[in-house]
Design an enzyme around this catalytic site. Sequence first.
Site, PDB file in Angstrom:
ATOM      1  N   GLU A 146     -17.575  34.782   1.906  1.00 38.00           N
ATOM      2  CA  GLU A 146     -17.348  33.356   2.127  1.00 38.00           C
ATOM      3  C   GLU A 146     -17.587  32.547   0.851  1.00 38.00           C
ATOM      4  OE1 GLU A 146     -15.854  32.550   4.662  1.00 38.00           O
ATOM      5  OE2 GLU A 146     -16.207  34.304   5.916  1.00 38.00           O
ATOM      6  N   HIS A 149     -14.535  32.729  -1.191  1.00 37.87           N
ATOM      7  CA  HIS A 149     -13.501  31.756  -0.824  1.00 37.87           C
ATOM      8  C   HIS A 149     -13.727  30.441  -1.565  1.00 37.87           C
ATOM      9  CE1 HIS A 149     -11.045  33.702   2.122  1.00 37.87           C
ATOM     10  NE2 HIS A 149     -12.047  33.963   2.949  1.00 37.87           N
TER      11      HIS A 149
END
Length: 296
Positions: A146, A149
């Site tokens: 994450e 990202h």
Amino acid sequence: MMRILLFLATNLAIVLVASITLSLLGLGIHDGQGGMNLQGLLIFCAIIGFAGSFISLFMSKWLAKRGTRTRIIDQPRNRQEQWLMETVADLAKRAGIGMPEVGIFPSRAPNAFATGWNKNNALVAVSEGMLERFSPAEIKAVMAHEVGHVANGDMVTLTLIQGVVNTFVMFFARIIGNFVDRAVFKNESSGPGIGYFVATIFAELVLGILASIIVMWFSRQREFRADAASAQLVGAGAMIAALERLRAEQGIPVEMPGEMTAFGINGNLKNGLAGLLMTHPPLEQRIAALRNGNYR
């Protein structure tokens, strides 16, 4: 897998409301002789198309919190929350981004997501189910995914892609609407008739669905890049173990609002033509890419 569909839903709503309102106002798109001012139309569509994307981007963190009922960790309540905060802080520092907000959302399904309008103002959240059943190494790998990202700027890139898609969907929908109004409804007045508005809205919806295939393709590619970022931060073995664990728990339904499915690391898979609208590639492909060393 939670980021994209919320973004798309918000974007579509904004674009539809804005385009319908401004179409009714005219704004010089029609030349008064039954034709269209294509240059003015393209500028009009670009302004509305990119505005919808950027408004969705700036609202993404607020909407994600509300959509998943995420609780932000301001002060850790226990050792697990303290560990989670420290882990994200370490990953963010190594990835070269600002410390994101860290949250936990209620879901027994293993999932996590990141969102936010820039690298230094992001949100990273994990489900209660993942915290309960995954090992610390697996959770760390998912958090690294994450953070990847965020570090890769996926939401900003998506915003630009969606802005271009919005522009051309609106542009061609209005050309189709004008053609239908003149050729099918036989409108011979100087301005648009009812056929223009009906055909434009219908064409916008159809073209928007087709254009989503492009956006979903990008979404699948960004998952490979985020997996690569995780492999570089914590090692390929840890990320493969996390993906294997996700695959083992695929029977557990993904308990997120439908519009949030594209925001997380885990989501439902589709086959056939529906697969073109998948936000994530199959877990098997992601594992194979890591094992083949495609993250370097």
